[in-house]
Design an enzyme around this catalytic site. Structure first.
Site, PDB file in Angstrom:
ATOM      1  N   CYS A   1       0.868  -1.190   0.000  1.00 37.03           N
ATOM      2  CA  CYS A   1       0.000   0.000   0.000  1.00 37.03           C
ATOM      3  C   CYS A   1       0.899   1.233   0.000  1.00 37.03           C
ATOM      4  CB  CYS A   1      -0.976  -0.025   1.178  1.00 37.03           C
ATOM      5  SG  CYS A   1      -0.186  -0.044   2.811  1.00 37.03           S
TER       6      CYS A   1
ATOM      7  N   CYS B   1      -1.426   0.653   7.371  1.00 38.86           N
ATOM      8  CA  CYS B   1      -2.864   0.333   7.494  1.00 38.86           C
ATOM      9  C   CYS B   1      -3.233  -0.902   6.666  1.00 38.86           C
ATOM     10  CB  CYS B   1      -3.731   1.517   7.060  1.00 38.86           C
ATOM     11  SG  CYS B   1      -3.493   3.021   8.034  1.00 38.86           S
ATOM     12  N   ARG B   2      -3.346  -0.731   5.347  1.00 33.36           N
ATOM     13  CA  ARG B   2      -3.914  -1.803   4.519  1.00 33.36           C
ATOM     14  C   ARG B   2      -2.987  -2.994   4.331  1.00 33.36           C
ATOM     15  NH1 ARG B   2      -5.129   2.080  -0.340  1.00 33.36           N
ATOM     16  NH2 ARG B   2      -3.267   2.993   0.604  1.00 33.36           N
ATOM     17  N   SER B   3      -1.729  -2.758   3.920  1.00 33.62           N
ATOM     18  CA  SER B   3      -0.896  -3.931   3.603  1.00 33.62           C
ATOM     19  C   SER B   3      -0.502  -4.739   4.839  1.00 33.62           C
ATOM     20  CB  SER B   3       0.316  -3.557   2.742  1.00 33.62           C
ATOM     21  OG  SER B   3       1.153  -2.639   3.383  1.00 33.62           O
TER      22      SER B   3
ATOM     23  N   ASP C   1      -8.049   3.779   0.775  1.00 41.77           N
ATOM     24  CA  ASP C   1      -7.150   4.250   1.830  1.00 41.77           C
ATOM     25  C   ASP C   1      -7.974   4.745   3.027  1.00 41.77           C
ATOM     26  OD1 ASP C   1      -5.367   5.604   3.399  1.00 41.77           O
ATOM     27  OD2 ASP C   1      -4.498   6.779   1.766  1.00 41.77           O
TER      28      ASP C   1
ATOM     29  N   ASN D   1       2.294   1.391   4.346  1.00 41.70           N
ATOM     30  CA  ASN D   1       2.614   0.115   5.028  1.00 41.70           C
ATOM     31  C   ASN D   1       2.317   0.175   6.528  1.00 41.70           C
ATOM     32  OD1 ASN D   1       5.534  -2.032   5.547  1.00 41.70           O
ATOM     33  ND2 ASN D   1       3.461  -2.637   5.085  1.00 41.70           N
TER      34      ASN D   1
HETATM   35  P1  4NP Z   1      -1.813   2.726   4.088  1.00 45.16           P
HETATM   36  O1  4NP Z   1      -2.487   4.049   4.674  1.00 45.16           O
HETATM   37  O2  4NP Z   1      -1.258   3.092   2.723  1.00 45.16           O
HETATM   38  O3  4NP Z   1      -2.943   1.779   3.999  1.00 45.16           O
HETATM   39  O4  4NP Z   1      -0.732   2.325   5.076  1.00 45.16           O
HETATM   40  C1  4NP Z   1      -1.857   5.291   4.738  1.00 45.16           C
HETATM   41  C2  4NP Z   1      -0.994   5.552   5.771  1.00 45.16           C
HETATM   42  C3  4NP Z   1      -0.411   6.811   5.876  1.00 45.16           C
HETATM   43  C4  4NP Z   1      -0.727   7.789   4.944  1.00 45.16           C
HETATM   44  C5  4NP Z   1      -1.605   7.522   3.900  1.00 45.16           C
HETATM   45  C6  4NP Z   1      -2.169   6.265   3.803  1.00 45.16           C
HETATM   46  N1  4NP Z   1      -0.147   9.085   5.075  1.00 45.16           N
HETATM   47  O5  4NP Z   1      -0.576   9.992   4.329  1.00 45.16           O
HETATM   48  O6  4NP Z   1       0.737   9.278   5.928  1.00 45.16           O
END
Ligand code: 4NP
Length: 166
Positions: free
Chosen positions: A11, A16-18, A131, A14
């Site tokens: 993602c 939340c989703r992955s 996201d 790294n």
């Molecule tokens: P992820 O979520 O890609 O699922 O880990 C996010 C985590 C942090 C951010 C965006 C999405 N950020 O903007 O910091």
């Protein structure tokens, strides 16, 4: 026995989703007796959260469903393509970012959207895991459900692949 298949969920951050996908996939593979046939890791396309633990909201959602998330964030690099049989992007932007750093066509061909493996998602034409980072708690519930359904479909696909390879 053959070498295990190697998967990496990817993602943006790294956190939340992955890592949710990594933890669910490991759990479901254990349930289905395939834990020693498939290696599961995760990474982010960005370096924004390198070294950070999983987002507390994602970890709490997983814990509530009986799944522990551990590990810390790292960034996916071009060299990583050689380490995985399948690189599973959470959304179209993650996929585009991966394709932009793929060192060749063979590497690019290993990149898929995770939800391509959920037959219901493929039928509905909606293949993104959205996201959840800037949204409310419902987003994390939704991510967990989408990822869990796709992981079950992915295991079905891998089972067929593993039974062909012995
Ligand atoms: P992820 O979520 O890609 O699922 O880990 C996010 C985590 C942090 C951010 C965006 C999405 N950020 O903007 O910091």
């Amino acid at each position: 026995m053959d070498q295990p298949l190697r998967l990496c969920f990817v993602c943006l951050g790294n956190i939340c989703r992955s890592p949710t996908a990594e933890a669910i996939m490991r759990h479901r593979l254990r349930e289905r007796g395939l834990a020693d046939r498939v290696v599961v890791e995760s990474a982010g396309t960005s370096d924004w959260h390198v070294g950070d633990a999983a987002d507390r909201r994602a970890a709490e959602e997983a814990r509530g469903r009986g799944i522990t998330m551990d590990g810390c964030a790292r960034q996916f690099t071009p060299a990583d393509f050689a380490r995985y049989d399948l690189v599973l992007a959470m959304d179209h932007s993650n996929r585009a970012d991966l394709l932009a750093i793929a060192p060749g066509e063979e590497a690019a061909a290993r990149v898929r959207l995770l939800r391509e493996f959920d037959p219901a998602a493929a039928d509905a034409g909606d293949l993104a895991v959205p996201d959840p980072y800037f949204g409310g708690p419902d987003g994390f519930v939704h991510v967990f459900d989408l990822v869990d359904a796709a992981c079950q479909g992915l295991i079905d696909h891998l089972e067929a692949r593993l039974s062909r390879s012995g």
